[in-house]
Design a protein around this motif. Sequence first.
Motif, PDB file in Angstrom:
ATOM      1  N   VAL A  70       1.087  -1.118  -0.090  1.00  0.00           N
ATOM      2  CA  VAL A  70      -0.173  -0.221   0.048  1.00  0.00           C
ATOM      3  C   VAL A  70       0.725   1.191   0.184  1.00  0.00           C
ATOM      4  CG1 VAL A  70      -2.337   1.646   1.322  1.00  0.00           C
ATOM      5  CG2 VAL A  70      -2.056  -0.928   1.128  1.00  0.00           C
ATOM      6  N   GLU A  71       2.005   0.615   0.896  1.00  0.00           N
ATOM      7  CA  GLU A  71       2.990   1.992   0.701  1.00  0.00           C
ATOM      8  C   GLU A  71       2.967   2.236  -0.495  1.00  0.00           C
ATOM      9  OE1 GLU A  71       4.882   4.823   2.417  1.00  0.00           O
ATOM     10  OE2 GLU A  71       3.619   4.196   3.999  1.00  0.00           O
ATOM     11  N   ARG A  72       3.828   1.499  -1.523  1.00  0.00           N
ATOM     12  CA  ARG A  72       4.138   2.125  -3.009  1.00  0.00           C
ATOM     13  C   ARG A  72       2.979   2.754  -3.743  1.00  0.00           C
ATOM     14  NH1 ARG A  72       5.618  -4.124  -4.534  1.00  0.00           N
ATOM     15  NH2 ARG A  72       5.966  -4.215  -2.395  1.00  0.00           N
ATOM     16  N   ALA A  73       2.051   2.280  -3.712  1.00  0.00           N
ATOM     17  CA  ALA A  73       0.867   2.780  -3.910  1.00  0.00           C
ATOM     18  C   ALA A  73       0.360   4.347  -3.507  1.00  0.00           C
ATOM     19  CB  ALA A  73       0.048   1.472  -4.679  1.00  0.00           C
ATOM     20  N   SER A  74       0.387   4.489  -2.607  1.00  0.00           N
ATOM     21  CA  SER A  74      -0.117   5.780  -1.201  1.00  0.00           C
ATOM     22  C   SER A  74      -0.273   6.558  -2.033  1.00  0.00           C
ATOM     23  CB  SER A  74       0.983   6.020  -0.500  1.00  0.00           C
ATOM     24  OG  SER A  74       2.146   6.576  -0.725  1.00  0.00           O
ATOM     25  N   ILE A  77      -3.019   5.981  -4.349  1.00  0.00           N
ATOM     26  CA  ILE A  77      -3.995   6.063  -2.925  1.00  0.00           C
ATOM     27  C   ILE A  77      -5.075   7.201  -2.568  1.00  0.00           C
ATOM     28  CG2 ILE A  77      -5.000   5.138  -0.829  1.00  0.00           C
ATOM     29  CD1 ILE A  77      -3.429   2.425  -1.615  1.00  0.00           C
ATOM     30  N   THR A  78      -4.255   8.016  -2.291  1.00  0.00           N
ATOM     31  CA  THR A  78      -4.053   9.458  -1.381  1.00  0.00           C
ATOM     32  C   THR A  78      -5.056  10.530  -2.800  1.00  0.00           C
ATOM     33  OG1 THR A  78      -2.064  10.357  -2.251  1.00  0.00           O
ATOM     34  CG2 THR A  78      -2.305   9.197  -0.151  1.00  0.00           C
ATOM     35  N   THR A  79      -4.820  10.598  -3.655  1.00  0.00           N
ATOM     36  CA  THR A  79      -5.796  10.801  -4.449  1.00  0.00           C
ATOM     37  C   THR A  79      -7.102  10.828  -4.493  1.00  0.00           C
ATOM     38  OG1 THR A  79      -5.906   9.782  -6.045  1.00  0.00           O
ATOM     39  CG2 THR A  79      -4.306  11.377  -6.241  1.00  0.00           C
ATOM     40  N   GLY A  80      -7.517   9.289  -3.947  1.00  0.00           N
ATOM     41  CA  GLY A  80      -8.624   8.765  -3.606  1.00  0.00           C
ATOM     42  C   GLY A  80      -9.559   8.541  -2.035  1.00  0.00           C
ATOM     43  N   ILE A  81      -8.551   8.402  -1.426  1.00  0.00           N
ATOM     44  CA  ILE A  81      -8.964   7.895  -0.034  1.00  0.00           C
ATOM     45  C   ILE A  81      -8.656   9.564   0.726  1.00  0.00           C
ATOM     46  CG2 ILE A  81      -8.729   6.832   1.648  1.00  0.00           C
ATOM     47  CD1 ILE A  81      -8.238   4.469  -0.419  1.00  0.00           C
ATOM     48  N   TRP A  82      -9.034   9.930   1.410  1.00  0.00           N
ATOM     49  CA  TRP A  82      -8.368  10.878   2.597  1.00  0.00           C
ATOM     50  C   TRP A  82      -7.752  10.389   3.049  1.00  0.00           C
ATOM     51  CZ3 TRP A  82      -9.485  12.380   7.472  1.00  0.00           C
ATOM     52  CH2 TRP A  82      -8.629  13.392   8.041  1.00  0.00           C
ATOM     53  N   SER A  83      -6.207  10.719   3.927  1.00  0.00           N
ATOM     54  CA  SER A  83      -5.532   9.843   4.010  1.00  0.00           C
ATOM     55  C   SER A  83      -5.746   8.866   5.493  1.00  0.00           C
ATOM     56  CB  SER A  83      -6.174  10.734   6.178  1.00  0.00           C
ATOM     57  OG  SER A  83      -4.661  10.565   6.990  1.00  0.00           O
ATOM     58  N   PRO A  84      -4.934   7.533   4.081  1.00  0.00           N
ATOM     59  CA  PRO A  84      -4.557   6.513   4.734  1.00  0.00           C
ATOM     60  C   PRO A  84      -3.914   6.003   5.804  1.00  0.00           C
ATOM     61  CG  PRO A  84      -3.371   7.279   2.300  1.00  0.00           C
ATOM     62  CD  PRO A  84      -3.732   7.644   2.909  1.00  0.00           C
TER      63      PRO A  84
END
Length: 170
Positions: A70-74, A77-84
């Motif tokens: 998940v870190e590699r894709a953060s 991911i942060t463009t669609g999910i606020w504050s993973p």
Amino acid sequence: KSYNIGKYTTRPFERLFTTMGNVMRLNVFLRTVEKWQRDGKTFQSHPDDYKSLATVLNTETGRGKLHKNVERASAIITTGIWSPRLMASRLNILGISDVFSPITGKGYYAGLTPQLRKMAVADFAKFVGFGAAVMLLAGALGAEADWEPESPTFGTIKLGNKRISIFDGF
């Protein structure tokens, strides 16, 4: 010419809020380290305890560790999910990462040293106990407290038209 008033009104407060969280984490870390060093526990003799303390403080303040994939894709991911990281910290505190640890590797609690695991569980118990005490007190004073775990407003106190979520984020 256009002006972005938000640039001057909100950014300083965002930086201030972030700095406040960083200073709070640092102060708690330093207080704990001072106590440990008085007891003879140094980083050289107990590096895992120091690393576990940093993990606990980051997780309890919403800076949870993301799984390596998940870190590699953060960035995506942060463009669609606020504050993973906040979501990860909440799931870790609830022990969800430990449930899936056979698949994903060590979970949050399993990755801590026994002393810090005990501290993390005690901190979560204090959080739940304090929240329940506030809800009980509010109910005794005439407010409406939602104790139904399946309710979308669970852990909320209703005062007239105002709602206060005690367990916000959980």
